[in-house]
Design an enzyme around this catalytic site. Structure first.
Site, mmCIF file in Angstrom:
data_model
loop_
_atom_site.group_PDB
_atom_site.id
_atom_site.type_symbol
_atom_site.label_atom_id
_atom_site.label_comp_id
_atom_site.label_asym_id
_atom_site.label_seq_id
_atom_site.Cartn_x
_atom_site.Cartn_y
_atom_site.Cartn_z
ATOM 1 N N HIS B 56 -10.414 -22.603 24.094
ATOM 2 C CA HIS B 56 -10.360 -22.493 22.632
ATOM 3 C C HIS B 56 -11.613 -21.816 22.074
ATOM 4 O O HIS B 56 -11.897 -21.916 20.886
ATOM 5 C CB HIS B 56 -10.239 -23.882 22.003
ATOM 6 N N HIS B 215 -2.348 -25.264 22.295
ATOM 7 C CA HIS B 215 -2.138 -25.130 23.740
ATOM 8 C C HIS B 215 -0.782 -24.490 24.000
ATOM 9 O O HIS B 215 -0.254 -24.568 25.095
ATOM 10 C CB HIS B 215 -2.179 -26.494 24.418
#
Lengths: 329, 329
Positions: B56, B215
C-alpha cells in the site's frame, strides 16, 4: 481502454481544472487552459517557462511555483503545445528580466518553442534537455531525447532564478546541468493514448523494452523480462559510460516511475542501482524516488544520474513549493 | 507477472533497504526490517505507531517522520505484521509518554496489534480506522475496512503528538477524525500479489469494481465501466450520505490513486468530485491528490472526504517531514 475520463476531447481541460482547483494556493490557469502559471509572480526575476505534450504528469505543470517554473504549457497528450500558448505564457509571467525556455528535445517542441522565441518581444534564451542515453534519434526526435532529467534542470534553474541570477548565467547553468545528467528507462507494459484508444506498442507477457522513450518509443532492444539487478546494471551502466564518472564523484539519483509502477518496486530499484553505483565508487548525495516524468499508465522506470557540484547541490536543496515537489517551505 | 523484482522472497527487504537509503535523513530501519522508525526521536512525546501489510506504499512507511508517525511495521504483502514487530517498534521509539497504535480495521491487524498492546509494558491506546463506506464486513474484516482515510488520521494525530498532546487526548482526537472521515473506491484493473503470481480477481475489459477494497476485495457490485462524472457521483454520494454533511461544511478532499492511475486522471476526478460537492454546498478547504494508499499496481481511485473543524485543519496544516508528505519544513 480503461481510464477515469468522461470524454477524450475534454479530458485535458477537465484535468487542468481539477489541478488548478487542487493547487489554487500555488498556481493559476491561463485563459482557455493555454498555460499554468505561478500564482504570485516575483518581479525582476527571469521567467522560466517549460511545457510539452501532456501525459507525463506531474511534469511540467506540477513543477510550477516558488523555486521552479513560472509557467508550463500543456499540449494535448503526447503532442507539443503551440507557439501561441508559449507566447501567452511569456506575456503573462515575464517581468522585465527576460524569459528562459526549457525544452525537451523532441522535434515538435523544438520547432514550436523556437517560433515562440522569435515571437516574444523580450530577451530570451533556450535550454534544451537531451538526457536520454538510450538511443540517438528516435520516433519523435533528432538527437537524444529529453526525459526525466528535465526535472533536475528545472529545479536547479528555478532555484538560481529565484535568487536573482541573470538570463545568460541561467542559460550556462542549464546547459551545464543537462550535460551532467544522463537517463535511461525500461518499459514492462505499453501506455494507451486516449485518442488512439489502443496500446502504443505490443509487448509480450515475458518481454520488456530496454531504453524505452517516454511516449513508448522503441529503445535499444526488446528482450526477455530480467531481474531488477540485471535491469539496474544495464540502465546504470549505460549512464555511467555516458557521464564518464570518476570514483568519489557525488551524484543525485532519480529513480522515476512511468506511471503504473508501485513505490515498492521503485525503492527496490533504488537498492539495485545503489549496488551498481557503489561498485564504481560513486556516492549518492541526494535521492528523488517517485513517478515524476510519466508515460500515462506505462509500467516501468527510468534511472537518472546527475553529477552535480556543491553549488548545484545547494540549488537542488533550496526551498521549492510546487504541486509535485515541495521542501523547505 | 511483470514486476521490477529479483525474487519474491526478498522483494520486501530489498525495497525497505532502498527506502531507508533514499530517506536516511528522515528514517532508520529496525533490525531485520521489523520496522521503520523516525531517525531522531522526540523525547517526551507520545509515540505513534502504525503498520499493516505491505503493498500500500507510501502507507505506512512513507509517513514516518517529524509531525506524523514515529514508527511503521511493514508486514509481508497484504499480510499483517506480527506482534513481535510492533513490540520491537514500541521498545525502539517509546520515550515515557506512552504509545498510540493506529490500526486499519482488518482482522489480522486487529488481532496482532491487540496482542502487541498486551505485551508492551507502557501506557498505550489504540485508534481503529474504518473509513470505507462501501461495505459492512468483507474478505479480511468484520465491520468497515480502513482505507485511505488512515493517512488523514495519522497526519492529524502526528501534529497533535508533536505539540505534546497526551495519550488520552490523542485517542479521543483520533476517534473523532476517524468518525468524521469516509471513503469509497473503484477499481478498473486487478493487482497481482507477487507470491500468488496471478491477478487477485478477474475483471472484464469493460467492467469496474465499485466499492473495491485496497487488497482487491469485492465492493458493492461489478458494473460496466462508467464515465468519471458518474463514478464521482456514486463514490461521493455514498460518502455524503454516511457523513450527513450540512451545507456550508468545510472538508478535506483526498483523491487517491491505487497505484496504476496517472495523475492526469486523478486531477480529472478532483474536478468531477468538486462538481458533486458543490451541488451539496460542501466547501473543499484542503486538497490532497496522489497515490498515497495503494494496492500495488491496481488501476482505479478512491475518494475520501474528511469533515474537519478549524482546529483539526490547523493540525493538518502543521509542518510535516516524511518521505511521502512534506510541507512547512
Amino acid at each position: 481502454m480503461k481510464k477515469l475520463i468522461n470524454d477524450v476531447e475534454t479530458m485535458l481541460s477537465e484535468s487542468l481544472d481539477g489541478f488548478a482547483a487542487a493547487h489554487a494556493d500555488i498556481v493559476a490557469l491561463g485563459e482557455a487552459g493555454q498555460f499554468v502559471r505561478r500564482r504570485t509572480p516575483k518581479p525582476g526575476k527571469v521567467a522560466l517557462i517549460s511545457g510539452g505534450g501532456s501525459g507525463h504528469e506531474p511534469l511540467h505543470t506540477g513543477f510550477v511555483g516558488h523555486g521552479m517554473l513560472d509557467a508550463a504549457c500543456p499540449g494535448q497528450i503526447f503532442t507539443s503545445p503551440t507557439p501561441d500558448q508559449m507566447l501567452a505564457a511569456a506575456q503573462s509571467v515575464e517581468t522585465g528580466a527576460g524569459v528562459l525556455f526549457i525544452v525537451k528535445n523532441y522535434s515538435g517542441d523544438m520547432m514550436n518553442f523556437q517560433m515562440a522565441a522569435e515571437m516574444v518581444d523580450c530577451d530570451n534564451e533556450t535550454v534544451v534537455v537531451n538526457d536520454d542515453v538510450a538511443v540517438e534519434n528516435s520516433t519523435y526526435t533528432t538527437g537524444r531525447r529529453g526525459v526525466a532529467g528535465t526535472l533536475i534542470v528545472e529545479k536547479i534553474l528555478g532555484a538560481a532564478a529565484e535568487r536573482g541570477d541573470p538570463l545568460r548565467k541561467l542559460k550556462q547553468l542549464g546547459d551545464a546541468v543537462n550535460k551532467a545528467t544522463a537517463s535511461m528507462g525500461v518499459a514492462l507494459t505499453s501506455c494507451t493514448v486516449p485518442a488512439a484508444g489502443k496500446p502504443t506498442f505490443q509487448i509480450g507477457g515475458d518481454e520488456m523494452e530496454m531504453g524505452v522513450g517516454i511516449h513508448g518509443e522503441p529503445g535499444r532492444r526488446r528482450i526477455k523480462l530480467a531481474g531488477a539487478d540485471d535491469i539496474a546494471h544495464e540502465l546504470t551502466g549505460a549512464i555511467l559510460k555516458d557521464l564518464s564518472l570518476k570514483a568519489g564523484q557525488q551524484v543525485l539519483l532519480l529513480v522515476n516511475g512511468f506511471g503504473g509502477t508501485p513505490m515498492l518496486e521503485l525503492y527496490l530499484m533504488v537498492n539495485a542501482v545503489h549496488k551498481v553505483l557503489a561498485g564504481h565508487q560513486v556516492k549518492v548525495a541526494r535521492h528523488l524516488t517517485g513517478s515524476y516524468v510519466t508515460s500515462l499508465e506505462m509500467a516501468g522506470c527510468s534511472v537518472t544520474v546527475s553529477a552535480l557540484d556543491d553549488a548545484q547541490l545547494a540549488l537542488w536543496d533550496a526551498p521549492v513549493h510546487t504541486a509535485a515537489l515541495r521542501w523547505g517551505m
